[in-house]
Design a protein around this motif. Structure first.
Motif, PDB file in Angstrom:
ATOM      1  N   ASP A 513      17.626  39.230  13.441  1.00 39.75           N
ATOM      2  CA  ASP A 513      17.267  39.855  12.172  1.00 39.75           C
ATOM      3  C   ASP A 513      18.176  39.443  11.027  1.00 39.75           C
ATOM      4  O   ASP A 513      17.718  39.237   9.905  1.00 39.75           O
ATOM      5  N   VAL A 514      19.469  39.334  11.286  1.00 42.12           N
ATOM      6  CA  VAL A 514      20.408  39.050  10.193  1.00 42.12           C
ATOM      7  C   VAL A 514      20.096  37.704   9.555  1.00 42.12           C
ATOM      8  O   VAL A 514      19.902  37.593   8.337  1.00 42.12           O
ATOM      9  N   ALA A 515      20.005  36.663  10.408  1.00 36.85           N
ATOM     10  CA  ALA A 515      19.713  35.330   9.874  1.00 36.85           C
ATOM     11  C   ALA A 515      18.327  35.276   9.246  1.00 36.85           C
ATOM     12  O   ALA A 515      18.139  34.699   8.167  1.00 36.85           O
ATOM     13  N   ASN A 516      17.350  35.885   9.909  1.00 32.08           N
ATOM     14  CA  ASN A 516      15.981  35.837   9.384  1.00 32.08           C
ATOM     15  C   ASN A 516      15.850  36.614   8.081  1.00 32.08           C
ATOM     16  O   ASN A 516      15.117  36.199   7.179  1.00 32.08           O
ATOM     17  N   GLU A 517      16.527  37.752   7.974  1.00 33.70           N
ATOM     18  CA  GLU A 517      16.449  38.526   6.735  1.00 33.70           C
ATOM     19  C   GLU A 517      17.039  37.749   5.569  1.00 33.70           C
ATOM     20  O   GLU A 517      16.554  37.830   4.437  1.00 33.70           O
ATOM     21  N   GLN A 518      18.087  36.985   5.825  1.00 34.26           N
ATOM     22  CA  GLN A 518      18.660  36.161   4.754  1.00 34.26           C
ATOM     23  C   GLN A 518      17.660  35.105   4.296  1.00 34.26           C
ATOM     24  O   GLN A 518      17.467  34.883   3.095  1.00 34.26           O
ATOM     25  N   THR A 519      17.002  34.458   5.272  1.00 33.36           N
ATOM     26  CA  THR A 519      15.997  33.446   4.921  1.00 33.36           C
ATOM     27  C   THR A 519      14.842  34.073   4.160  1.00 33.36           C
ATOM     28  O   THR A 519      14.380  33.534   3.137  1.00 33.36           O
ATOM     29  N   LYS A 520      14.360  35.219   4.618  1.00 32.85           N
ATOM     30  CA  LYS A 520      13.241  35.885   3.947  1.00 32.85           C
ATOM     31  C   LYS A 520      13.628  36.316   2.537  1.00 32.85           C
ATOM     32  O   LYS A 520      12.824  36.208   1.605  1.00 32.85           O
ATOM     33  N   ALA A 521      14.863  36.790   2.368  1.00 31.46           N
ATOM     34  CA  ALA A 521      15.306  37.236   1.042  1.00 31.46           C
ATOM     35  C   ALA A 521      15.385  36.057   0.076  1.00 31.46           C
ATOM     36  O   ALA A 521      14.971  36.165  -1.097  1.00 31.46           O
ATOM     37  N   ARG A 522      15.895  34.919   0.550  1.00 31.07           N
ATOM     38  CA  ARG A 522      15.971  33.743  -0.326  1.00 31.07           C
ATOM     39  C   ARG A 522      14.572  33.259  -0.712  1.00 31.07           C
ATOM     40  O   ARG A 522      14.322  32.891  -1.856  1.00 31.07           O
ATOM     41  N   PHE A 523      13.683  33.258   0.260  1.00 32.56           N
ATOM     42  CA  PHE A 523      12.319  32.812  -0.032  1.00 32.56           C
ATOM     43  C   PHE A 523      11.627  33.768  -0.999  1.00 32.56           C
ATOM     44  O   PHE A 523      10.964  33.337  -1.946  1.00 32.56           O
ATOM     45  N   ALA A 524      11.781  35.085  -0.798  1.00 31.78           N
ATOM     46  CA  ALA A 524      11.163  36.057  -1.702  1.00 31.78           C
ATOM     47  C   ALA A 524      11.696  35.904  -3.120  1.00 31.78           C
ATOM     48  O   ALA A 524      10.943  36.020  -4.104  1.00 31.78           O
ATOM     49  N   ALA A 525      12.991  35.622  -3.227  1.00 33.93           N
ATOM     50  CA  ALA A 525      13.566  35.414  -4.565  1.00 33.93           C
ATOM     51  C   ALA A 525      12.963  34.180  -5.224  1.00 33.93           C
ATOM     52  O   ALA A 525      12.691  34.170  -6.440  1.00 33.93           O
ATOM     53  N   ARG A 526      12.719  33.126  -4.429  1.00 29.98           N
ATOM     54  CA  ARG A 526      12.101  31.914  -4.975  1.00 29.98           C
ATOM     55  C   ARG A 526      10.674  32.206  -5.445  1.00 29.98           C
ATOM     56  O   ARG A 526      10.260  31.768  -6.502  1.00 29.98           O
ATOM     57  N   VAL A 527       9.895  32.976  -4.639  1.00 31.46           N
ATOM     58  CA  VAL A 527       8.533  33.331  -5.040  1.00 31.46           C
ATOM     59  C   VAL A 527       8.555  34.138  -6.328  1.00 31.46           C
ATOM     60  O   VAL A 527       7.760  33.904  -7.249  1.00 31.46           O
ATOM     61  N   LEU A 528       9.483  35.109  -6.421  1.00 29.77           N
ATOM     62  CA  LEU A 528       9.576  35.945  -7.617  1.00 29.77           C
ATOM     63  C   LEU A 528       9.911  35.100  -8.844  1.00 29.77           C
ATOM     64  O   LEU A 528       9.354  35.312  -9.937  1.00 29.77           O
ATOM     65  N   ASP A 529      10.816  34.133  -8.687  1.00 32.59           N
ATOM     66  CA  ASP A 529      11.163  33.237  -9.794  1.00 32.59           C
ATOM     67  C   ASP A 529       9.944  32.447 -10.252  1.00 32.59           C
ATOM     68  O   ASP A 529       9.678  32.318 -11.456  1.00 32.59           O
ATOM     69  N   TYR A 530       9.109  31.953  -9.299  1.00 38.16           N
ATOM     70  CA  TYR A 530       7.925  31.182  -9.666  1.00 38.16           C
ATOM     71  C   TYR A 530       6.843  32.069 -10.280  1.00 38.16           C
ATOM     72  O   TYR A 530       6.056  31.612 -11.123  1.00 38.16           O
ATOM     73  N   LEU A 531       6.804  33.335  -9.870  1.00 36.39           N
ATOM     74  CA  LEU A 531       5.845  34.256 -10.491  1.00 36.39           C
ATOM     75  C   LEU A 531       6.151  34.417 -11.975  1.00 36.39           C
ATOM     76  O   LEU A 531       5.234  34.465 -12.810  1.00 36.39           O
ATOM     77  N   ARG A 532       7.413  34.501 -12.297  1.00 36.78           N
ATOM     78  CA  ARG A 532       7.788  34.630 -13.714  1.00 36.78           C
ATOM     79  C   ARG A 532       7.502  33.356 -14.479  1.00 36.78           C
ATOM     80  O   ARG A 532       7.117  33.396 -15.648  1.00 36.78           O
ATOM     81  N   LYS A 533       7.647  32.222 -13.811  1.00 36.58           N
ATOM     82  CA  LYS A 533       7.360  30.965 -14.494  1.00 36.58           C
ATOM     83  C   LYS A 533       5.872  30.807 -14.780  1.00 36.58           C
ATOM     84  O   LYS A 533       5.481  30.053 -15.672  1.00 36.58           O
ATOM     85  N   CYS A 534       5.006  31.465 -13.984  1.00 38.66           N
ATOM     86  CA  CYS A 534       3.571  31.361 -14.258  1.00 38.66           C
ATOM     87  C   CYS A 534       3.042  32.612 -14.958  1.00 38.66           C
ATOM     88  O   CYS A 534       1.847  32.912 -14.903  1.00 38.66           O
ATOM     89  N   GLY A 535       3.947  33.366 -15.606  1.00 33.49           N
ATOM     90  CA  GLY A 535       3.503  34.416 -16.523  1.00 33.49           C
ATOM     91  C   GLY A 535       3.381  35.799 -15.946  1.00 33.49           C
ATOM     92  O   GLY A 535       2.933  36.714 -16.641  1.00 33.49           O
ATOM     93  N   ILE A 536       3.764  36.036 -14.688  1.00 34.25           N
ATOM     94  CA  ILE A 536       3.712  37.390 -14.118  1.00 34.25           C
ATOM     95  C   ILE A 536       5.140  37.943 -14.154  1.00 34.25           C
ATOM     96  O   ILE A 536       5.937  37.743 -13.234  1.00 34.25           O
TER      97      ILE A 536
END
Length: 662
Positions: A513-536
């Motif tokens: 869980d520890v390693a996977n949660e870190q990977t999931k958190a980084r990926f979610a942050a990347r998705v959130l950053d791209y959402l803002r770049k496309c106007g959401i």
């Protein structure tokens, strides 16, 4: 298969208070935990050129970064993407008319800078090869992987790309699709399923995140593999065995209830075995008799008898025809003699002596004498054939001659009548013989057909087999009732196995869980950053839950994907998949997405102006910042989306008949 480690057994014993370690080891011996999934590796996939021939043809070159194919509806945009998918997976989604129009396809692509070509010839049946080098390169030492049909093509491509990307099949369970079936089937995540992480289309890509059936019930496996999450293989192996055990437990529970219901039967096991043996002997005897009857009915003797009767019947029919011909000849001769007798009697009765008969018959040769011809050639009273003088006889002589001729004719007539009667008897006898043979043949045919179609034995055998089935069930129930290990004991063992596997699934679910949660958190942050770049910009936070499905907070309220508007869903999916494609190049070193995205008709009618602007902004960001790490091929009808790509990366379908590109 290696035995489970002491550390794992101890961890499970701690979760399962009161369960002995030996029992845990016994259950784990049935689960394959000997290997862990090998980490996927980042191998960048870049398309270079697509060429196809046939009634429709085209030659397209692609570049790193964002490529846009623009054309009107039904002009062939999706066809190009399906051709790429076909060359990379073997999955042929071309429409029926396009399958007929395109006979050969070539695709050039790079894997980490190494050139490869897939060539497919579809003119008769699918065949081709995968080779190193581009389609224009001269191959001195080719390294072809050949395939001779569509099935082998899929297998070849799956083996090649799975090896290149480090992907492994992850097993799971799925219910049998047959009606009322309670079976569970073991299924695997294939390379074709992983390809859904590269291909986004209007029909499936925008709804995959909405339902629990994303990626054909394998969403967690595929996204987890592309992100490089740890511990997937052991987790899914344990989950598979748990599902199969639960399903077996349901069946065993029903068996326990049935056993309890029949246990009071008073018959002994010996009695049941005796009846079962007797019924089996009856079936064997019935089958033997049926075989004997069928052997006789289908033997060569029966066939020879039938053939002999057929030949004799043909000969009898020929005899009837011959007798009928003889009768007709006798009848014709009788009629001629009868005519002669009548004529002579008329001549004598009317006292027309020979002088009166002169124009008709010669008394010497008895030939017919036409009067006109006699007068013309020989004069009155002379025979045309023998030249006898018919006037040289007196009336008395002629009368005596007529009486003589009459007596001779009557004798001949009597003989003709006797011959005709004999001929008639011959015809009757021949017909009776033919009818008798026909009846014999018909009776033989009916007897053989009746024997061959008789299902009396089959019915008797079927009834006995039903009886045997009931006796076997009764015997099994008696055995269960008399055995030391009853059905209830089996149910107890399954429940223990289920408890151990549930603990195992829970253990693997939390082990990394520890390693996977870190990977999931980084990926979610990347998705959130791209959402803002496309106007959401009103989505404040985003996380991936235990099933890797996105959960968000928007304007202070908790939402999921289904809450978004249509235009937001389109932009969210693009942001999600671009984040996966870029992840290996950013701060997620375990991610293994190959960096290729095929995007078919993003938006269409459900989007408004701000949605299109967001899509264009995201594409321009990817082109500007990640053109070397990501290649996107976007098919669209919209001018604004086309302008998101540099001019040399824009493709326009000018003519949908032959796919000429400018």
């Amino acid at each position: 298969m290696k035995p489970a480690s002491d550390k794992l057994v101890a961890a499970l014993a701690e979760r399962l208070d009161g369960v002995a370690e030996e029992a845990i080891r016994s259950v784990l011996a049935e689960v394959d935990l000997s290997t862990k999934v090998r980490p996927p590796k980042r191998v960048q996939l870049t398309l270079r050129r697509l060429r196809f021939n046939g009634e429709r043809r085209g030659d397209v070159r692609f570049h790193p970064g964002v490529n846009v194919i623009r054309a009107g509806n039904l002009k062939g945009k999706t066809t190009l993407l399906h051709l790429i998918q076909f060359c990379l997976t073997g999955s042929n989604k071309l429409k029926p008319d396009m399958k007929k129009w395109i006979s050969e396809v070539d695709l050039d692509f790079d894997l980490d800078g190494i050139a490869y070509t897939v060539h497919v010839d579809r003119s008769k049946r699918v065949r081709g090869f995968l080779d190193r080098g581009s389609m224009d390169a001269t191959r001195v030492t080719p390294e072809q992987l050949e395939f001779a049909n569509s099935t082998k093509m899929e297998a070849t491509l799956e083996s090649f790309f799975s090896e290149q990307f480090g992907l492994e099949p992850l097993a799971g369970t799925q219910k049998d699709s047959r009606k009322d079936s309670d079976r569970l089937l073991v299924i695997q995540t294939s390379y074709g399923a992983y390809f859904h992480g590269l291909y986004i289309d209007q029909e499936s890509g925008y709804t995959q995140l909405v339902t629990d059936t994303f990626f054909n019930n394998q969403y967690m496996k595929i996204v987890g593999m592309l992100l490089g999450l740890r511990g997937l293989r052991p987790y899914f192996e344990a989950e598979k065995h748990l599902a199969l055990t639960k399903n077996a437990g349901v069946k065993e529970e029903a068996h326990v209830r049935r056993t309890e219901a029949v246990r009071p039967a008073g018959r002994t096991l010996a009695d049941i075995e005796h009846d079962l043996e007797a019924a089996t002997q009856v079936v064997d005897e019935l089958r033997r008799k049926r075989a004997e009857v069928l052997v006789h009915a289908t033997s060569s003797d029966a066939d020879r008898d039938l053939a002999r009767l057929t030949d004799e019947l043909v000969a009898a029919h020929d005899a009837v025809l011959a007798a009928q011909q003889e009768r007709a000849d006798a009848e014709r001769a009788r009629d001629e003699d009868e005519t002669t007798v009548v004529a002579l009697k008329e001549a004598i009765a009317s006292k027309h002596h020979f002088s009166a008969l002169t124009p008709h018959h010669c008394p010497v040769c008895e030939a017919t004498i036409p009067k006109a011809r006699t007068e013309a050639r020989h004069g009155m009273g002379q025979c045309l054939l023998c030249a006898a003088d018919v006037n040289s006889k007196s009336d008395q002589e002629m009368l005596a001659l007529l009486h003589t001729r009459l007596a001779e004719a009557e004798d001949s007539l009597m003989g003709r009548e006797a011959a005709l009667q004999a001929a008639q008897k011959a015809v009757t006898a021949a017909q009776q013989s033919a009818e008798a043979l026909a009846q014999q043949k018909q009776h033989l045919q009916m007897r053989l057909r009746a024997v061959r179609e008789d299902n009396t034995f089959d019915t008797q055998i079927e009834n006995e087999m039903r009886r045997i089935g009931k006796l076997e069930a009764e015997r099994d129930d008696a055995l269960n009732a008399s055995s030391h290990k009853t059905a209830a004991d089996g149910m107890t063992a399954l429940l223990l196995k289920q408890r151990v596997l549930e603990a195992l699934v829970s253990h693997f679910k939390t082990a990394d869980d520890v390693a996977n949660e870190q990977t999931k958190a980084r990926f979610a942050a990347r998705v959130l950053d791209y959402l803002r770049k496309c106007g959401i910009s009103n989505i404040e936070s985003l996380v991936l839950d235990a099933q890797l499905k996105p959960q968000m907070v928007q304007n202070g309220e908790s939402i999921n994907f289904t809450t978004l508007s249509s235009g937001e869903k389109v932009r969210f999916v693009l942001a999600f998949f671009f984040a996966m494609a870029v992840a290996p190049a950013e701060d997620i070193p375990t991610a293994a997405h190959p960096g290729l995205l095929l995007i078919d008709s993003p938006g269409k009618e459900e989007m408004v102006a701000k949605d299109f602007k967001g899509v264009v902004d995201l594409l321009r960001f990817i082109e500007k910042n990640h053109a070397e790490q990501v290649q996107a091929i976007v098919a669209t009808t919209y001018q604004d989306i086309r302008d998101a790509a540099p001019e040399h990366k824009r493709l326009f379908i000018e003519n949908d008949v032959d796919f000429v590109f400018s």
